[in-house]
Scaffold this motif. Structure first.
Motif, PDB file in Angstrom:
ATOM      1  N   SER A 115       0.823  -1.214   0.000  1.00 49.85           N
ATOM      2  CA  SER A 115       0.000   0.000   0.000  1.00 49.85           C
ATOM      3  C   SER A 115       0.853   1.259   0.000  1.00 49.85           C
ATOM      4  O   SER A 115       2.001   1.268   0.454  1.00 49.85           O
ATOM      5  CB  SER A 115      -0.928   0.013   1.223  1.00 49.85           C
ATOM      6  N   VAL A 116       0.237   2.328  -0.512  1.00 49.24           N
ATOM      7  CA  VAL A 116       0.800   3.674  -0.474  1.00 49.24           C
ATOM      8  C   VAL A 116      -0.277   4.590   0.083  1.00 49.24           C
ATOM      9  O   VAL A 116      -1.426   4.557  -0.361  1.00 49.24           O
ATOM     10  CB  VAL A 116       1.236   4.157  -1.864  1.00 49.24           C
ATOM     11  N   ALA A 117       0.088   5.399   1.063  1.00 45.94           N
ATOM     12  CA  ALA A 117      -0.872   6.315   1.674  1.00 45.94           C
ATOM     13  C   ALA A 117      -0.135   7.577   2.090  1.00 45.94           C
ATOM     14  O   ALA A 117       1.057   7.750   1.815  1.00 45.94           O
ATOM     15  CB  ALA A 117      -1.566   5.662   2.870  1.00 45.94           C
ATOM     16  N   ALA A 118      -0.874   8.480   2.735  1.00 49.93           N
ATOM     17  CA  ALA A 118      -0.285   9.700   3.281  1.00 49.93           C
ATOM     18  C   ALA A 118      -0.279   9.608   4.799  1.00 49.93           C
ATOM     19  O   ALA A 118      -0.914   8.732   5.389  1.00 49.93           O
ATOM     20  CB  ALA A 118      -1.080  10.926   2.820  1.00 49.93           C
ATOM     21  N   THR A 119       0.423  10.526   5.425  1.00 47.50           N
ATOM     22  CA  THR A 119       0.473  10.563   6.889  1.00 47.50           C
ATOM     23  C   THR A 119      -0.801  11.251   7.398  1.00 47.50           C
ATOM     24  O   THR A 119      -0.780  12.413   7.807  1.00 47.50           O
ATOM     25  CB  THR A 119       1.727  11.316   7.366  1.00 47.50           C
ATOM     26  N   ASN A 120      -1.877  10.498   7.379  1.00 52.82           N
ATOM     27  CA  ASN A 120      -3.195  11.065   7.687  1.00 52.82           C
ATOM     28  C   ASN A 120      -3.310  11.532   9.141  1.00 52.82           C
ATOM     29  O   ASN A 120      -3.829  12.617   9.418  1.00 52.82           O
ATOM     30  CB  ASN A 120      -4.278  10.027   7.386  1.00 52.82           C
ATOM     31  N   ARG A 121      -2.820  10.720  10.074  1.00 52.61           N
ATOM     32  CA  ARG A 121      -2.916  11.110  11.484  1.00 52.61           C
ATOM     33  C   ARG A 121      -2.083  12.357  11.745  1.00 52.61           C
ATOM     34  O   ARG A 121      -2.539  13.288  12.412  1.00 52.61           O
ATOM     35  CB  ARG A 121      -2.459   9.954  12.376  1.00 52.61           C
ATOM     36  N   ALA A 122      -0.865  12.381  11.227  1.00 49.86           N
ATOM     37  CA  ALA A 122      -0.016  13.552  11.401  1.00 49.86           C
ATOM     38  C   ALA A 122      -0.640  14.788  10.760  1.00 49.86           C
ATOM     39  O   ALA A 122      -0.517  15.900  11.295  1.00 49.86           O
ATOM     40  CB  ALA A 122       1.370  13.292  10.808  1.00 49.86           C
ATOM     41  N   GLY A 123      -1.314  14.601   9.641  1.00 48.12           N
ATOM     42  CA  GLY A 123      -1.992  15.726   9.010  1.00 48.12           C
ATOM     43  C   GLY A 123      -3.103  16.290   9.875  1.00 48.12           C
ATOM     44  O   GLY A 123      -3.278  17.512   9.974  1.00 48.12           O
ATOM     45  N   GLY A 124      -3.858  15.402  10.527  1.00 44.49           N
ATOM     46  CA  GLY A 124      -4.889  15.858  11.452  1.00 44.49           C
ATOM     47  C   GLY A 124      -4.307  16.616  12.623  1.00 44.49           C
ATOM     48  O   GLY A 124      -4.840  17.643  13.062  1.00 44.49           O
ATOM     49  N   VAL A 125      -3.175  16.121  13.143  1.00 45.78           N
ATOM     50  CA  VAL A 125      -2.497  16.810  14.250  1.00 45.78           C
ATOM     51  C   VAL A 125      -2.075  18.208  13.812  1.00 45.78           C
ATOM     52  O   VAL A 125      -2.289  19.207  14.522  1.00 45.78           O
ATOM     53  CB  VAL A 125      -1.273  16.002  14.724  1.00 45.78           C
TER      54      VAL A 125
END
Length: 295
Positions: A115-125
Motif C-alpha cells: 500500500s501507499v498512503a499519506a500521513t493522515n494522522r499527522a496531518g490531522g495533528v
C-alpha cells in the motif's frame, strides 16, 4: 475535465514524444470509488506519469465476478484506490498471479498488503495545532465515514492534538459524513446550531470543508472572522474558492506515482523495497483561518 479525457491527452503526449511505434504493453486496472472527482484526477495523473498504461474502472459498478473478469482480460496488475476488496477476490488475483497494490487503503493493513498512503494522522495533528496556535479552543471536526482508515486516522490526529493541549474532546463537536460537499454542509450546520458552537472546524477533506464554508454563510457567519475552516487534500478548488482554503496538502500525484512504480516492479518480478509507504503531508495556510473573534 473527465478522467477519460485526461487519460486520452496523456496518451497523445506520449505518442508525440517518439515517432517509433510502441510494442504492445500490458494494461493495469486502476479502480476508483468514483471517477468524477478532482481527487481521483490527481491520483490518476501520478499513476499514468509512472509509465503504466491503465484501464479505468469504478468500484460502484463492480460485480461479484469482477476479479474473474479481470483475470480473463489478462490485466497485468491492479491498483485499488480507497476501495475495499474481498478475501475471495484477493484469492482469485493471487491464484492467477496478478499483483495488487492499494492506494490509501480503506482497511487496516494486513501483513501482506502492499500500500501507499499519506500521513493522515499527522496531518490531522498539524491542522488542529494550527487552529490552537491561533487561539481556538472550541474546535469541531467533520470526519469522513467511520469505517474508512484515512478518516479514522485524521480524527485520531484531531483528538491527539487537543489532548496534548490539555483540552478534553467534546463528543458533541465530532461528526462524520461521506466525503462530499453536502456531507460537510449538513454536519457543519448541526455544529453551528449548538448553543456553544465551535469557533473553528477541521474537515476531513476539501470537499467537506467547502461545504462547511457554505453552512457558515447560510448561518450568517463570516469565514474566517466568525469561523475558521481547515480542509484536507489541497485540491485546485481549495486555491480558487473565496476565501482560499487553509488545508493539509496530501501528495496525491506522488502517491499515485509511488504505487505505480511499486506495481511495475511486481509485474517485472522485482520485490518492492517496502510493503507500505506513507508520504508526508504538510499544512498550507491561506485565508480561511484566523484568530477567534471575541463574542
Amino acid at each position: 475535465m473527465s478522467a477519460l479525457k485526461i487519460l486520452e491527452r496523456t496518451c497523445l503526449v506520449r505518442r508525440a514524444r517518439s515517432d517509433r511505434p510502441r510494442p504492445p504493453v500490458p494494461l493495469v486496472e486502476l479502480v476508483f470509488p468514483a471517477l468524477n472527482s478532482a481527487w481521483a484526477m490527481e491520483v490518476m495523473r501520478g499513476v499514468v506519469d509512472s509509465g503504466l498504461d491503465v484501464v479505468l474502472s469504478s468500484a460502484a459498478g463492480r460485480g461479484t465476478s469482477w476479479a474473474t473478469d479481470l483475470v480473463a482480460a489478462r490485466r497485468a496488475g491492479v491498483l485499488m484506490v480507497t476501495c475495499p476488496i474481498s478475501a475471495a477476490e484477493e484469492r482469485v488475483l493471487a491464484h492467477a498471479g496478478v499483483p495488487l497494490v492499494h492506494i490509501d487503503p480503506v482497511d487496516a493493513a494486513a501483513p501482506d498488503l502492499l500500500s501507499v498512503a499519506a500521513t493522515n494522522r499527522a496531518g490531522g495533528v498539524t491542522a488542529v495545532k494550527h487552529l490552537l496556535s491561533l487561539g481556538h479552543r472550541r474546535i469541531g471536526v467533520v470526519g469522513g465515514p467511520r469505517d474508512v482508515l484515512c478518516s479514522r486516522a485524521r480524527v485520531d490526529g484531531y483528538r491527539f492534538a487537543l489532548g496534548r493541549a490539555g483540552i478534553a474532546p467534546d463528543t458533541a463537536l465530532v461528526r462524520h459524513a461521506d466525503f462530499t460537499r453536502e456531507g460537510g454542509r449538513r454536519e457543519a450546520a448541526e455544529l453551528l446550531r449548538l448553543p456553544d458552537r465551535p469557533t473553528a472546524i477541521f474537515a476531513a477533506n476539501d470537499e467537506q470543508a467547502l461545504g462547511v464554508v457554505e453552512a457558515a454563510r447560510a448561518a450568517g457567519l463570516s469565514v474566517p472572522a466568525d469561523l475558521s475552516v481547515v480542509g484536507f487534500d489541497d485540491l485546485p478548488a481549495a486555491r480558487r474558492c473565496a476565501p482560499a482554503l487553509t488545508t493539509v496538502r496530501q501528495p496525491l500525484a506522488a502517491m499515485g506515482g509511488q504505487a505505480g512504480r511499486m506495481l511495475a516492479d511486481l509485474i517485472a518480478g522485482r520485490a518492492p523495497a517496502t510493503d507500505r509507504v506513507e508520504l508526508a503531508t504538510d499544512l498550507v495556510v491561506r485565508d480561511s483561518t484566523a484568530p477567534p473573534t471575541p463574542w
